[in-house]
Motif scaffolding. Structure first.
Motif, PDB file in Angstrom:
ATOM      1  N   TYR A  79       1.037  -1.230  -0.046  1.00 19.41           N
ATOM      2  CA  TYR A  79       0.019  -0.026   0.077  1.00 19.41           C
ATOM      3  C   TYR A  79       1.105   1.192  -0.146  1.00 19.41           C
ATOM      4  N   PRO A  80       0.466   2.049  -1.063  1.00 19.79           N
ATOM      5  CA  PRO A  80       1.486   3.492  -0.864  1.00 19.79           C
ATOM      6  C   PRO A  80       1.414   4.076   0.390  1.00 19.79           C
ATOM      7  N   ALA A  81       2.495   4.449   0.810  1.00 21.90           N
ATOM      8  CA  ALA A  81       2.601   5.081   2.039  1.00 21.90           C
ATOM      9  C   ALA A  81       2.547   6.653   2.028  1.00 21.90           C
ATOM     10  N   ASP A  82       2.759   7.161   0.561  1.00 22.76           N
ATOM     11  CA  ASP A  82       2.494   8.496   0.412  1.00 22.76           C
ATOM     12  C   ASP A  82       1.608   8.954  -0.861  1.00 22.76           C
ATOM     13  N   PHE A  83       0.479   9.666  -0.665  1.00 20.94           N
ATOM     14  CA  PHE A  83      -0.440  10.067  -1.721  1.00 20.94           C
ATOM     15  C   PHE A  83      -0.080  11.388  -2.153  1.00 20.94           C
ATOM     16  N   SER A  84       0.884  12.218  -1.681  1.00 22.84           N
ATOM     17  CA  SER A  84       0.922  13.357  -2.171  1.00 22.84           C
ATOM     18  C   SER A  84       1.345  13.699  -3.273  1.00 22.84           C
ATOM     19  N   GLU A  85       1.246  14.954  -4.043  1.00 23.17           N
ATOM     20  CA  GLU A  85       1.683  15.271  -5.296  1.00 23.17           C
ATOM     21  C   GLU A  85       2.989  14.869  -5.599  1.00 23.17           C
ATOM     22  N   ASP A  86       3.864  14.888  -4.388  1.00 20.70           N
ATOM     23  CA  ASP A  86       5.338  14.783  -4.562  1.00 20.70           C
ATOM     24  C   ASP A  86       5.723  13.349  -4.350  1.00 20.70           C
ATOM     25  N   ALA A  87       4.500  12.388  -4.160  1.00 17.20           N
ATOM     26  CA  ALA A  87       4.936  10.847  -3.830  1.00 17.20           C
ATOM     27  C   ALA A  87       5.821  10.316  -5.100  1.00 17.20           C
ATOM     28  N   GLU A  88       6.716   9.445  -4.407  1.00 16.38           N
ATOM     29  CA  GLU A  88       7.300   8.798  -6.019  1.00 16.38           C
ATOM     30  C   GLU A  88       6.244   7.863  -6.794  1.00 16.38           C
ATOM     31  N   LEU A  89       5.232   7.501  -6.195  1.00 11.82           N
ATOM     32  CA  LEU A  89       4.426   6.704  -6.992  1.00 11.82           C
ATOM     33  C   LEU A  89       3.167   7.328  -7.741  1.00 11.82           C
ATOM     34  N   ASN A  90       3.253   8.900  -7.488  1.00 13.53           N
ATOM     35  CA  ASN A  90       2.330   9.655  -7.883  1.00 13.53           C
ATOM     36  C   ASN A  90       2.819  10.291  -9.316  1.00 13.53           C
ATOM     37  N   ILE A  91       2.184  10.037 -10.290  1.00 13.38           N
ATOM     38  CA  ILE A  91       2.997  10.621 -11.574  1.00 13.38           C
ATOM     39  C   ILE A  91       2.081  11.868 -12.231  1.00 13.38           C
ATOM     40  N   GLY A  92       1.233  12.562 -11.160  1.00 19.45           N
ATOM     41  CA  GLY A  92       0.713  13.720 -11.617  1.00 19.45           C
ATOM     42  C   GLY A  92      -0.967  13.475 -11.384  1.00 19.45           C
ATOM     43  N   ARG A  93      -1.683  14.421 -10.959  1.00 19.57           N
ATOM     44  CA  ARG A  93      -3.004  14.502 -10.953  1.00 19.57           C
ATOM     45  C   ARG A  93      -3.484  13.361 -10.220  1.00 19.57           C
ATOM     46  N   GLY A  94      -2.698  12.737  -9.311  1.00 24.45           N
ATOM     47  CA  GLY A  94      -3.116  11.640  -8.402  1.00 24.45           C
ATOM     48  C   GLY A  94      -3.318  10.298  -9.242  1.00 24.45           C
ATOM     49  N   ARG A  95      -2.396  10.222 -10.224  1.00 22.19           N
ATOM     50  CA  ARG A  95      -2.228   8.921 -11.088  1.00 22.19           C
ATOM     51  C   ARG A  95      -1.177   8.005 -10.498  1.00 22.19           C
ATOM     52  N   MET A  96      -1.524   7.021  -9.548  1.00 18.94           N
ATOM     53  CA  MET A  96      -0.751   6.400  -8.721  1.00 18.94           C
ATOM     54  C   MET A  96      -0.219   4.934  -9.714  1.00 18.94           C
ATOM     55  N   ILE A  97       0.961   4.817  -9.560  1.00 21.94           N
ATOM     56  CA  ILE A  97       1.537   3.662 -10.384  1.00 21.94           C
ATOM     57  C   ILE A  97       1.443   2.489  -9.347  1.00 21.94           C
ATOM     58  N   PRO A  98       0.808   1.425  -9.835  1.00 26.03           N
ATOM     59  CA  PRO A  98       0.766   0.328  -9.027  1.00 26.03           C
ATOM     60  C   PRO A  98       1.868  -0.239  -8.207  1.00 26.03           C
ATOM     61  N   THR A  99       1.615  -0.815  -7.292  1.00 24.48           N
ATOM     62  CA  THR A  99       2.832  -1.602  -6.618  1.00 24.48           C
ATOM     63  C   THR A  99       2.949  -3.159  -6.833  1.00 24.48           C
ATOM     64  N   THR A 100       1.891  -3.525  -7.441  1.00 25.58           N
ATOM     65  CA  THR A 100       1.903  -4.938  -7.887  1.00 25.58           C
ATOM     66  C   THR A 100       1.189  -4.956  -9.086  1.00 25.58           C
ATOM     67  N   PRO A 101       2.092  -5.639 -10.107  1.00 22.24           N
ATOM     68  CA  PRO A 101       1.440  -5.814 -11.487  1.00 22.24           C
ATOM     69  C   PRO A 101       0.410  -6.854 -11.722  1.00 22.24           C
ATOM     70  N   TRP A 102      -0.267  -6.764 -12.989  1.00 19.74           N
ATOM     71  CA  TRP A 102      -1.202  -7.946 -13.276  1.00 19.74           C
ATOM     72  C   TRP A 102      -0.392  -9.274 -13.160  1.00 19.74           C
ATOM     73  N   GLU A 103       0.767  -9.363 -13.488  1.00 18.95           N
ATOM     74  CA  GLU A 103       1.636 -10.242 -13.486  1.00 18.95           C
ATOM     75  C   GLU A 103       1.953 -10.972 -12.200  1.00 18.95           C
ATOM     76  N   GLY A 104       1.940 -10.131 -11.287  1.00 14.54           N
ATOM     77  CA  GLY A 104       2.234 -10.412  -9.831  1.00 14.54           C
ATOM     78  C   GLY A 104       1.147 -11.330  -9.253  1.00 14.54           C
ATOM     79  N   ILE A 105      -0.255 -11.256  -9.929  1.00 14.13           N
ATOM     80  CA  ILE A 105      -1.423 -11.656  -9.518  1.00 14.13           C
ATOM     81  C   ILE A 105      -1.509 -13.126  -9.979  1.00 14.13           C
ATOM     82  N   TRP A 106      -1.344 -13.052 -11.500  1.00 16.91           N
ATOM     83  CA  TRP A 106      -1.365 -14.124 -12.370  1.00 16.91           C
ATOM     84  C   TRP A 106      -0.501 -15.269 -12.306  1.00 16.91           C
ATOM     85  N   SER A 107       0.594 -14.749 -11.853  1.00 18.45           N
ATOM     86  CA  SER A 107       1.865 -15.840 -11.834  1.00 18.45           C
ATOM     87  C   SER A 107       1.425 -16.800 -10.783  1.00 18.45           C
ATOM     88  N   ALA A 108       1.003 -16.143  -9.709  1.00 17.61           N
ATOM     89  CA  ALA A 108       0.491 -17.163  -8.285  1.00 17.61           C
ATOM     90  C   ALA A 108      -0.728 -17.922  -8.946  1.00 17.61           C
TER      91      ALA A 108
END
Length: 121
Positions: free
Chosen positions: A57-86
């Motif tokens: 779960y992202p620790a930071d949701f601010s505009e300056d967060a590492e996973l926020n690429i702007g306007r609150g578009r968050m980069i997922p921390t688990t890709p589809w492949e992460g689920i479908w592999s299991a």
């Protein structure tokens, strides 16, 4: 569903994956929110090790967060492949065949891929 699958004796060999098609941005476009990247998935079934949240779960949701690429578009921390592999390995796909089943798997670090044992116990 679970009650019926148990009655039929197939609950322990059933896996259901429920996924959001897309996430939402954290900020408004003036009329609502836009499609985003960070969604969610729920797995259930007799073999699923339930009662847990996997992924990061992202620790930071601010505009300056590492996973926020702007306007609150968050980069997922688990890709589809992460689920479908299991799920694929639970269905009998050998580890060596995963790149053919999930061609983008090699694009993600192993730490982002959910461990079969964590998902299915």
């Amino acid at each position: 569903l679970a009650t019926e699958l148990r009655a039929q004796g197939v609950w322990n060999s059933t896996t259901v994956v429920v996924c959001s098609e897309f996430g939402r941005t954290l900020t408004s476009n003036g009329l609502g929110t836009d499609h985003g990247w960070g969604g969610n998935a729920i797995l259930l079934g007799g073999a699923v090790a339930g009662g847990q949240i996997l992924g990061e779960y992202p620790a930071d949701f601010s505009e300056d967060a590492e996973l926020n690429i702007g306007r609150g578009r968050m980069i997922p921390t688990t890709p589809w492949e992460g689920i479908w592999s299991a799920v694929a390995t639970e269905f009998g796909v050998d580890d060596g065949d995963l790149p053919a089943v999930l061609p983008n798997l090699e694009n993600f670090p192993e730490a982002m891929i959910l461990d079969h044992a964590a998902v299915f116990g």
